[in-house]
Design a protein around this motif. Structure first.
Motif, PDB file in Angstrom:
ATOM      1  N   ALA A 100       0.834  -1.203   0.000  1.00 53.75           N
ATOM      2  CA  ALA A 100       0.000   0.000   0.000  1.00 53.75           C
ATOM      3  C   ALA A 100       0.869   1.254   0.000  1.00 53.75           C
ATOM      4  O   ALA A 100       0.606   2.215  -0.734  1.00 53.75           O
ATOM      5  N   MET A 101       1.911   1.242   0.814  1.00 56.85           N
ATOM      6  CA  MET A 101       2.823   2.387   0.869  1.00 56.85           C
ATOM      7  C   MET A 101       3.504   2.601  -0.476  1.00 56.85           C
ATOM      8  O   MET A 101       3.710   3.743  -0.916  1.00 56.85           O
ATOM      9  N   SER A 102       3.842   1.504  -1.163  1.00 56.69           N
ATOM     10  CA  SER A 102       4.482   1.619  -2.469  1.00 56.69           C
ATOM     11  C   SER A 102       3.534   2.215  -3.505  1.00 56.69           C
ATOM     12  O   SER A 102       3.903   3.119  -4.262  1.00 56.69           O
ATOM     13  N   TYR A 103       2.299   1.739  -3.543  1.00 54.64           N
ATOM     14  CA  TYR A 103       1.323   2.266  -4.491  1.00 54.64           C
ATOM     15  C   TYR A 103       1.015   3.743  -4.242  1.00 54.64           C
ATOM     16  O   TYR A 103       0.615   4.469  -5.157  1.00 54.64           O
ATOM     17  N   ALA A 104       1.193   4.201  -3.012  1.00 59.52           N
ATOM     18  CA  ALA A 104       0.840   5.579  -2.657  1.00 59.52           C
ATOM     19  C   ALA A 104       1.919   6.592  -3.039  1.00 59.52           C
ATOM     20  O   ALA A 104       1.703   7.799  -2.888  1.00 59.52           O
ATOM     21  N   VAL A 105       3.060   6.127  -3.526  1.00 56.54           N
ATOM     22  CA  VAL A 105       4.147   7.038  -3.900  1.00 56.54           C
ATOM     23  C   VAL A 105       4.028   7.389  -5.381  1.00 56.54           C
ATOM     24  O   VAL A 105       4.142   6.518  -6.253  1.00 56.54           O
ATOM     25  N   ASP A 106       3.804   8.658  -5.664  1.00 56.20           N
ATOM     26  CA  ASP A 106       3.734   9.139  -7.048  1.00 56.20           C
ATOM     27  C   ASP A 106       5.149   9.436  -7.525  1.00 56.20           C
ATOM     28  O   ASP A 106       5.658  10.545  -7.363  1.00 56.20           O
ATOM     29  N   ARG A 107       5.787   8.451  -8.103  1.00 53.64           N
ATOM     30  CA  ARG A 107       7.194   8.565  -8.479  1.00 53.64           C
ATOM     31  C   ARG A 107       7.432   9.630  -9.539  1.00 53.64           C
ATOM     32  O   ARG A 107       8.465  10.306  -9.530  1.00 53.64           O
ATOM     33  N   LYS A 108       6.510   9.783 -10.470  1.00 53.89           N
ATOM     34  CA  LYS A 108       6.682  10.796 -11.516  1.00 53.89           C
ATOM     35  C   LYS A 108       6.733  12.195 -10.914  1.00 53.89           C
ATOM     36  O   LYS A 108       7.579  13.023 -11.285  1.00 53.89           O
ATOM     37  N   SER A 109       5.864  12.475  -9.977  1.00 56.35           N
ATOM     38  CA  SER A 109       5.877  13.784  -9.330  1.00 56.35           C
ATOM     39  C   SER A 109       7.148  13.978  -8.510  1.00 56.35           C
ATOM     40  O   SER A 109       7.719  15.075  -8.470  1.00 56.35           O
ATOM     41  N   VAL A 110       7.612  12.909  -7.839  1.00 55.46           N
ATOM     42  CA  VAL A 110       8.851  12.993  -7.070  1.00 55.46           C
ATOM     43  C   VAL A 110      10.019  13.351  -7.988  1.00 55.46           C
ATOM     44  O   VAL A 110      10.846  14.218  -7.671  1.00 55.46           O
ATOM     45  N   VAL A 111      10.090  12.690  -9.143  1.00 57.41           N
ATOM     46  CA  VAL A 111      11.181  12.945 -10.088  1.00 57.41           C
ATOM     47  C   VAL A 111      11.144  14.391 -10.564  1.00 57.41           C
ATOM     48  O   VAL A 111      12.180  15.065 -10.637  1.00 57.41           O
ATOM     49  N   ASP A 112       9.955  14.878 -10.903  1.00 54.54           N
ATOM     50  CA  ASP A 112       9.843  16.237 -11.430  1.00 54.54           C
ATOM     51  C   ASP A 112      10.135  17.299 -10.378  1.00 54.54           C
ATOM     52  O   ASP A 112      10.842  18.279 -10.632  1.00 54.54           O
ATOM     53  N   VAL A 113       9.598  17.105  -9.177  1.00 49.40           N
ATOM     54  CA  VAL A 113       9.667  18.155  -8.156  1.00 49.40           C
ATOM     55  C   VAL A 113      10.944  18.074  -7.328  1.00 49.40           C
ATOM     56  O   VAL A 113      11.618  19.076  -7.107  1.00 49.40           O
ATOM     57  N   VAL A 114      11.287  16.878  -6.870  1.00 54.01           N
ATOM     58  CA  VAL A 114      12.432  16.727  -5.972  1.00 54.01           C
ATOM     59  C   VAL A 114      13.739  16.668  -6.739  1.00 54.01           C
ATOM     60  O   VAL A 114      14.751  17.228  -6.314  1.00 54.01           O
ATOM     61  N   TYR A 115      13.721  16.001  -7.910  1.00 50.58           N
ATOM     62  CA  TYR A 115      14.973  15.757  -8.632  1.00 50.58           C
ATOM     63  C   TYR A 115      15.088  16.511  -9.940  1.00 50.58           C
ATOM     64  O   TYR A 115      15.990  16.253 -10.735  1.00 50.58           O
ATOM     65  N   ALA A 116      14.180  17.473 -10.142  1.00 49.39           N
ATOM     66  CA  ALA A 116      14.304  18.426 -11.238  1.00 49.39           C
ATOM     67  C   ALA A 116      14.542  17.761 -12.585  1.00 49.39           C
ATOM     68  O   ALA A 116      15.189  18.318 -13.468  1.00 49.39           O
ATOM     69  N   GLY A 117      14.015  16.565 -12.749  1.00 47.20           N
ATOM     70  CA  GLY A 117      14.179  15.873 -14.015  1.00 47.20           C
ATOM     71  C   GLY A 117      15.474  15.111 -14.166  1.00 47.20           C
ATOM     72  O   GLY A 117      15.687  14.456 -15.190  1.00 47.20           O
ATOM     73  N   TYR A 118      16.358  15.140 -13.153  1.00 49.61           N
ATOM     74  CA  TYR A 118      17.628  14.420 -13.216  1.00 49.61           C
ATOM     75  C   TYR A 118      17.471  12.977 -12.728  1.00 49.61           C
ATOM     76  O   TYR A 118      18.363  12.433 -12.080  1.00 49.61           O
ATOM     77  N   ALA A 119      16.349  12.379 -13.017  1.00 53.67           N
ATOM     78  CA  ALA A 119      16.066  11.022 -12.569  1.00 53.67           C
ATOM     79  C   ALA A 119      14.899  10.493 -13.384  1.00 53.67           C
ATOM     80  O   ALA A 119      14.257  11.224 -14.150  1.00 53.67           O
ATOM     81  N   ASP A 120      14.631   9.200 -13.235  1.00 52.92           N
ATOM     82  CA  ASP A 120      13.487   8.561 -13.862  1.00 52.92           C
ATOM     83  C   ASP A 120      12.738   7.759 -12.801  1.00 52.92           C
ATOM     84  O   ASP A 120      13.355   7.213 -11.879  1.00 52.92           O
ATOM     85  N   PRO A 121      11.415   7.656 -12.926  1.00 57.74           N
ATOM     86  CA  PRO A 121      10.656   6.856 -11.963  1.00 57.74           C
ATOM     87  C   PRO A 121      11.139   5.402 -11.958  1.00 57.74           C
ATOM     88  O   PRO A 121      11.411   4.829 -13.017  1.00 57.74           O
ATOM     89  N   ALA A 122      11.225   4.814 -10.787  1.00 55.94           N
ATOM     90  CA  ALA A 122      11.753   3.452 -10.654  1.00 55.94           C
ATOM     91  C   ALA A 122      10.608   2.446 -10.537  1.00 55.94           C
ATOM     92  O   ALA A 122       9.738   2.581  -9.670  1.00 55.94           O
ATOM     93  N   SER A 123      10.629   1.439 -11.398  1.00 57.85           N
ATOM     94  CA  SER A 123       9.660   0.355 -11.315  1.00 57.85           C
ATOM     95  C   SER A 123      10.249  -0.868 -10.631  1.00 57.85           C
ATOM     96  O   SER A 123       9.520  -1.723 -10.131  1.00 57.85           O
TER      97      SER A 123
END
Length: 514
Positions: free
Chosen positions: A297-320
């Motif tokens: 449940a905790m994993s599904y609740a993490v919006d990785r795309k938003s994290v990449v854009d906001v926290v890492y300024a695009g210097y990363a990719d969402p991890a599957s």
């Protein structure tokens, strides 16, 4: 996107930050021979004894001082000769023989022999020493024997094709037999390697200085006279030092400061390809987190795309998956890492903790992106009824807590230290008594991992790796978040500095133009 509260939180953060992509720039001036290179880094080294650490500040420093039998290729595709010039697998695949390089001396002046290699590798695989954090990586080694002064034989309990790759692991560093008459405690503050640089001084918490090894076995390198790692905890201060000429390299700048840094005429903000994976490390043995439904449940609740854009300024990719695309065993199509709050809430309601629970996330002090990531997790998991507290700790305490299992959630990251995918599997997924100490131990994962090590067919090996990645995603012992680039701010005075895909860097060829 996240739930409405988190969406508003991200929107507020995003309006105050510049999103960009990094670029590199080269310097065409003829480099001078010599120079004193200065790094500004956020963390100090903690030890000079390789097998007793997992910290990058230690690893990146020690790889300039110590050497291994094999060396990783910069692109991460395999290994090349290091202190061994050649190696050969036996016909029964139960041993490997390594021929040692001649005319190699330690910084103390002692000549390298097979006795030193036997001692070093046996120390690296000694699981009886609790301080040795990498013994599990060498579990298939039965014995290391001297054949003659320039030849070593490594005997195995089972066939292990990737062994030459593991001989490039920094924890397999070679030092003098019996530590040159000292003990492990002494070696933690006094290094004696064969590398291109040797330790000159270490003022703990402030700086560590390396100087050129004039007796290095390879002629013509290193070029630099010295390398100094200055500890500058604040990201903004490191950036200002780089822009002001007090430092030549800003090691691991915050992603959100890259745009400001790159505006300076004499500085490039550069993103290098990496196997770096950012993740939440969950302690699977504590109440609440011992329930796979809660973890998923905790994993599904993490919006990785938003994290990449906001926290890492695009210097990363969402991890599957927990295996980076930079490794050959990475599998596409792994499910379980997609953002779906409906599924997250459904799993939480089905768990033994539908009424909610409280957890604490431990993060390093003074690291802006980790703090922001913890805040985002706090917002998103709140919608599941999970109350999240954030605890900021120094690096030494974080490592101690992880080693002792004294944590609930930590924000961590890892890069592969060898070119074979099995190392990241051992470190992140087969972690019952080593690695990240998540307390996860699944018999299928261990079985498939063992089979993959002995599988000569790359396609069949990758099939096993894919099964492991999906099983880990289903069990969610950790929550992969992003595949990160390796970020550096680099002065235009620096030539031939390029971190390897596996996350480390060498300074043998690095030069300064002034």
């Amino acid at each position: 996107m996240f739930g409405r509260r988190t969406s508003r939180f991200l929107a507020v953060v995003a309006t105050s930050l510049l999103i960009l992509t990094g670029c590199g720039s080269g310097n065409e001036e003829a480099p001078a021979n010599g120079g004193d290179l200065i790094f500004a880094r956020g963390k100090d080294a903690t030890t000079l004894l390789p097998p007793t650490t997992t910290q990058n500040a230690d690893i990146w420093t020690l790889q300039q001082v110590y050497e291994t039998l094999t060396l990783n290729k910069p692109d991460g595709t395999g290994v090349v000769p290091g202190l061994a010039t050649d190696w050969k697998e036996s016909k029964d695949k139960l041993s490997w023989t390594f021929d040692l390089r001649e005319n190699v001396t330690f910084h103390s002046g002692k000549e390298l022999t097979a006795d030193d290699v036997v001692f070093s590798l046996n120390y690296a695989r000694d699981a009886s020493d609790d301080a040795n954090l990498w013994a599990g990586e060498f579990a298939l080694i039965d014995d290391v024997k001297k054949v003659d002064d320039s030849t070593v034989k490594i005997e195995l309990s089972k066939p292990w094709g990737p062994l030459p790759s593991y001989m490039a692991l920094f924890a397999a560093a070679i030092y003098p037999k019996d530590f040159g008459g000292h003990d492990a405690e002494y070696m933690a503050t006094h290094a004696d390697g064969t590398g291109p640089f040797k330790v000159d001084s270490w003022s703990k918490g402030q700086s560590l200085k390396l100087v050129r090894n004039d007796d290095y076995w390879e002629e013509g390198v290193p070029n630099l006279h010295s390398v100094t790692f200055n500890v500058v905890s604040e990201d903004n201060t490191r950036r200002l030092q780089l822009q002001g000429g007090q430092a030549h390299i800003d090691e691991e700048p915050a992603p959100l400061s890259m745009s400001t840094m790159d505006r300076s005429q004499d500085v490039s903000a550069t993103a290098f390809e990496s196997t770096k994976i950012l993740y939440f490390n969950l302690n699977n043995t504590v109440k609440g987190l011992d329930d796979p439904k809660v973890r998923r449940a905790m994993s599904y609740a993490v919006d990785r795309k938003s994290v990449v854009d906001v926290v890492y300024a695009g210097y990363a990719d969402p991890a599957s998956s927990f295996i980076s695309p930079g490794l050959t065993g990475h599998a596409e199509g792994i499910t379980g890492g997609e953002y779906t709050m409906d599924e997250a809430k459904k799993l939480m309601a089905e768990s033994d903790h539908a009424e909610g629970l409280e957890i604490t996330i431990q993060i390093p002090s003074g690291v802006a992106d980790r703090e922001l990531l913890a805040q985002i997790a706090q917002q998103s998991w709140q919608d599941l009824g999970i109350t999240v507290h954030v605890q900021k700790l120094d690096d030494a305490t974080l490592v101690t807590n992880r080693t002792n299992g004294d944590f609930e959630v930590q924000v961590g990251y890892a890069t592969s230290d060898v070119s074979d995918t099995s190392q990241m599997i051992n470190f992140l997924a087969v972690t019952d008594d080593s690695g990240i100490r998540s307390g996860y131990g699944d018999p299928d994962v261990e079985k498939w991992s063992t089979q993959a090590l002995a599988e000569p067919d790359p396609d069949k090996q990758n099939e096993l790796y894919a099964k492991i990645q999906q099983k880990v995603a289903d069990d969610a012992p950790i929550i992969p978040v992003a595949y990160q680039k390796a970020l550096y701010g680099i002065s235009s005075d620096v030539v031939d500095f390029k971190p390897y895909v596996l996350g480390t860097y060498g300074l043998r060829e690095t030069k300064l133009t002034q």
